[in-house]
Design a protein around this motif. Structure first.
Motif, PDB file in Angstrom:
ATOM      1  N   LEU A 173      -0.181 -11.123  -2.249  1.00 16.12           N
ATOM      2  CA  LEU A 173       0.220 -11.072  -3.653  1.00 16.12           C
ATOM      3  C   LEU A 173      -0.674 -11.940  -4.548  1.00 16.12           C
ATOM      4  O   LEU A 173      -0.173 -12.672  -5.409  1.00 16.12           O
ATOM      5  CB  LEU A 173       1.688 -11.479  -3.796  1.00 16.12           C
ATOM      6  CG  LEU A 173       2.680 -10.582  -3.060  1.00 16.12           C
ATOM      7  CD1 LEU A 173       4.089 -11.128  -3.172  1.00 16.12           C
ATOM      8  CD2 LEU A 173       2.603  -9.157  -3.575  1.00 16.12           C
ATOM      9  N   ILE A 177       2.440  -8.969  -9.713  1.00 15.82           N
ATOM     10  CA  ILE A 177       3.149  -7.693  -9.630  1.00 15.82           C
ATOM     11  C   ILE A 177       4.369  -7.753 -10.543  1.00 15.82           C
ATOM     12  O   ILE A 177       4.820  -8.830 -10.930  1.00 15.82           O
ATOM     13  CB  ILE A 177       3.553  -7.322  -8.183  1.00 15.82           C
ATOM     14  CG1 ILE A 177       4.552  -8.319  -7.612  1.00 15.82           C
ATOM     15  CG2 ILE A 177       2.315  -7.222  -7.291  1.00 15.82           C
ATOM     16  CD1 ILE A 177       5.129  -7.920  -6.270  1.00 15.82           C
ATOM     17  N   GLN A 181       8.214  -3.938  -8.757  1.00 20.30           N
ATOM     18  CA  GLN A 181       7.438  -3.898  -7.515  1.00 20.30           C
ATOM     19  C   GLN A 181       7.955  -4.935  -6.523  1.00 20.30           C
ATOM     20  O   GLN A 181       8.082  -4.661  -5.328  1.00 20.30           O
ATOM     21  CB  GLN A 181       5.959  -4.153  -7.802  1.00 20.30           C
ATOM     22  CG  GLN A 181       5.282  -3.006  -8.532  1.00 20.30           C
ATOM     23  CD  GLN A 181       3.884  -3.397  -9.018  1.00 20.30           C
ATOM     24  OE1 GLN A 181       3.691  -4.452  -9.614  1.00 20.30           O
ATOM     25  NE2 GLN A 181       2.916  -2.534  -8.733  1.00 20.30           N
TER      26      GLN A 181
END
Length: 189
Positions: A173, A177, A181
């Motif tokens: 990540l 996001i 999501q």
């Protein structure tokens, strides 16, 4: 005078407390007197930090290149090593470093490389913690070469003069996001 002195970890402005040890100096003096030789104490965690960072970066690049022999030679994993993989799932405990397992990893991770961005480091006694971004790319699991950058936290623990990797948490990540999501990932979608 306080038995503590303020130290800062590499690149940090926040103090890290480290104790001075008279007993360590006494033990060193006794070892010299008993053997007639100078005993070398293990480096403190703040002295070991630049080497740990350098070896961690080399290890990440070797892993993405599929050079598992070099990867395994750079930093030893602790006996109770835990891994929270970037692919999710439960934490794994221990590590199979058999030639067969290293060969399997070498086939899965290929033709890549990378560098580290250390966001923060913490040093305290027998522990070093690195919070970093591994900026890396490679061919993973037969997929074409692509960006595989990860957010990573690693914890190193001293064993005598050796530093071993005790814990690694990595996730993909690096880019932000959306809430939706993140919710989908949390639901396992």
């Amino acid at each position: 005078m306080s038995p503590f002195k303020n130290k800062t970890s590499l690149g940090d402005d926040e103090p890290v407390r480290e104790s001075k040890s008279i007993s360590r100096r006494a033990a060193l003096a006794m070892a010299i007197a008993a053997t007639g030789r100078v005993a070398h104490a293990a480096p403190t965690s703040d002295q070991a930090l630049p080497d740990i960072i350098s070896r961690t970066e080399q290890q990440a690049a070797a892993f993405m290149a599929g050079d598992m022999t070099r990867w395994a030679s750079l930093i030893r994993l602790d006996d109770d090593f835990t891994l929270m993989q970037p692919f999710g799932g439960p934490a794994s405990h221990g590590f199979d470093d058999s030639p067969e397992r290293l060969a399997e990893l070498a086939r899965f991770f290929r033709n890549g490389g990378g560098t580290l961005e250390v966001e923060k480091s913490y040093v305290s006694g027998d522990l070093i913690v690195l919070v970093m971004i591994e900026r890396q790319h490679g061919e993973v699991g037969g997929l074409p070469d692509q960006n595989w950058s990860l957010r990573v936290t690693q914890v190193y623990r001293r064993h005598g003069s050796d530093w071993r990797l005790a814990h690694r948490h990595a996730d993909p990540l690096v880019g932000k996001i959306s809430l939706e999501q993140a919710a989908a990932l949390a639901r396992g979608e």
